[in-house]
Structures are given as C-alpha cells and as structure tokens.
Design a protein around this motif. Structure first.
Motif, PDB file in Angstrom:
ATOM      1  N   THR A   1       3.058  -1.464   3.818  1.00  0.00           N
ATOM      2  CA  THR A   1       2.866   0.147   3.449  1.00  0.00           C
ATOM      3  C   THR A   1       3.578   1.273   3.992  1.00  0.00           C
ATOM      4  O   THR A   1       5.127   1.817   4.691  1.00  0.00           O
TER       5      THR A   1
ATOM      6  N   MET B   1       0.962  -0.893   0.148  1.00  0.00           N
ATOM      7  CA  MET B   1      -0.063   0.120  -0.016  1.00  0.00           C
ATOM      8  C   MET B   1       0.715   0.716   0.185  1.00  0.00           C
ATOM      9  O   MET B   1       1.811   1.301   0.503  1.00  0.00           O
TER      10      MET B   1
ATOM     11  N   TRP C   1       0.384   4.805   0.779  1.00  0.00           N
ATOM     12  CA  TRP C   1      -0.930   6.062   1.798  1.00  0.00           C
ATOM     13  C   TRP C   1      -0.223   7.741   1.811  1.00  0.00           C
ATOM     14  O   TRP C   1       1.484   7.431   2.220  1.00  0.00           O
TER      15      TRP C   1
ATOM     16  N   VAL D   1      -5.109  -2.133   4.496  1.00  0.00           N
ATOM     17  CA  VAL D   1      -4.160  -3.055   5.645  1.00  0.00           C
ATOM     18  C   VAL D   1      -4.938  -3.638   6.564  1.00  0.00           C
ATOM     19  O   VAL D   1      -4.548  -4.581   6.874  1.00  0.00           O
TER      20      VAL D   1
END
Length: 192
Positions: A131, A106, A108, A119
């Motif tokens: 992430t 991810m 972010w 997540v």
C-alpha cells in the motif's frame, strides 16, 4: 502467472513514480491485473496499462457496463446485493477482486475507507498487499490482519468511524480486539 488486484482512492489523479515503476515490473513479469472501473486511481492504472499495450487485464464493475475500460479488456460484472447503493453497490466487486487475487497493490490517499477495506480483505486471506499512502509518503506491506491494524495505527483516527459503517460482519469480527495482538485503543492496532 500471479493475479494482482490493483486499486486505490478516487481522488488520486496522478500516480507516484514508485507506482509507475511497480506497474512496469508487473507488466514485465506478465502478471494478471484485476482493476476496478472507477475514476481516480483505477482509471490512472488503466491508462498506464493501456499505454504499455498490456493485455492481461480484467476490469471489474457493478453495472452492466464498466464506467471506464480504457484498454477494451475483458469485463467481469459482479452485481451488487439487492438494494445496495453507493459504496455498498461497489463493494461486492471489490470483494471478488480480493478473492481472485494472489497479491494486492493499493494507492491510498490516507483516508479512503474503500481502499483500506480492500487491503483488509486481502489481509484476511493472508494475501500480501503493498500500500502506497501518497498523503503521508508511506509504503506498507501487509500480510495479515495484525499488519493491517498496524498500518491503520498511523492513520487519522476518524477513519475508524468510516470503516465501521462499511464493514461486513465478517470484517468486523476479523478486526475485533480478541483477534488481534497488541494495543486495543481506538485508532491503534486492533481498532475499537
């Protein structure tokens, strides 16, 4: 071949070098990629994968046609719940990608509730997710809900209100204080 759910915030329009390198490694290993059809991070990931001429990609959408499918890849339509609009209309496809994935990656912006809920969905299934918090220059690997809570303990406390409005009952239950070790204060490990 592992399936990797790659997603991120809609305001991310330039992928960090670390993400570009990570995606190159995914391509080299010939892992499957599950990606959404939104503008921002999804579209940037699609552009990068298309630049590699990569074929092992599935694009997930909520509508009849994806908003973006830059590589003309296979499309998986996941209709929203009846009456769902906005975020809720897109959440069902995100849940499906998390369900099908073995891992997550991810990107972010440090505040997007949709990305951080993805997540959480992976964490609830104990699927590892890396992430990249591009706003704060942090990289976190989560493997379970406690890890997710720790990751959010560094985020702006306002995110809890945004998350609460978008979580399903199962997601709320998974993040309830009795289900998480550690602190119980709002905005820290175990949320509210």
């Amino acid at each position: 071949m592992a399936m990797i759910f790659i997603g991120g915030s809609r305001d991310i329009v330039d992928l960090p070098d670390a993400i570009v390198g990570r995606i190159a490694s995914i391509v080299a290993a010939e892992h499957g990629v599950l990606v959404g059809d939104a503008s921002g991070a999804d579209m940037e990931v699609q552009a990068l994968l298309g630049g590699h001429g990569y074929e092992h990609v599935g694009v997930f959408c909520a509508g009849d046609q994806p908003r973006n499918n830059l590589g003309d890849w296979a499309v998986y339509t996941v209709p929203p719940q009846p009456g769902a609009h906005g975020f809720a209309a897109q959440a069902e496809k995100d849940r499906e990608m998390a369900r099908r994935a073995d891992y997550g990656l991810m990107i972010w912006n440090g505040m997007s509730p949709g990305t951080v809920l993805n997540v959480l969905r992976l964490a609830m299934a104990e699927k590892p997710c890396v992430t990249y918090d591009v706003a704060n220059g942090l990289v976190t690997t989560t493997r379970n809900v406690a890890d997710w809570q720790t990751m959010l303990s560094r985020a702006d406390p306002e995110i809890w209100d945004l998350l609460a409005a978008r979580m399903t009952p199962d997601e709320r239950l998974a993040t309830a204080p009795r289900n998480c070790p550690g602190k119980r204060a709002r905005g820290t490990a175990c949320g509210e």
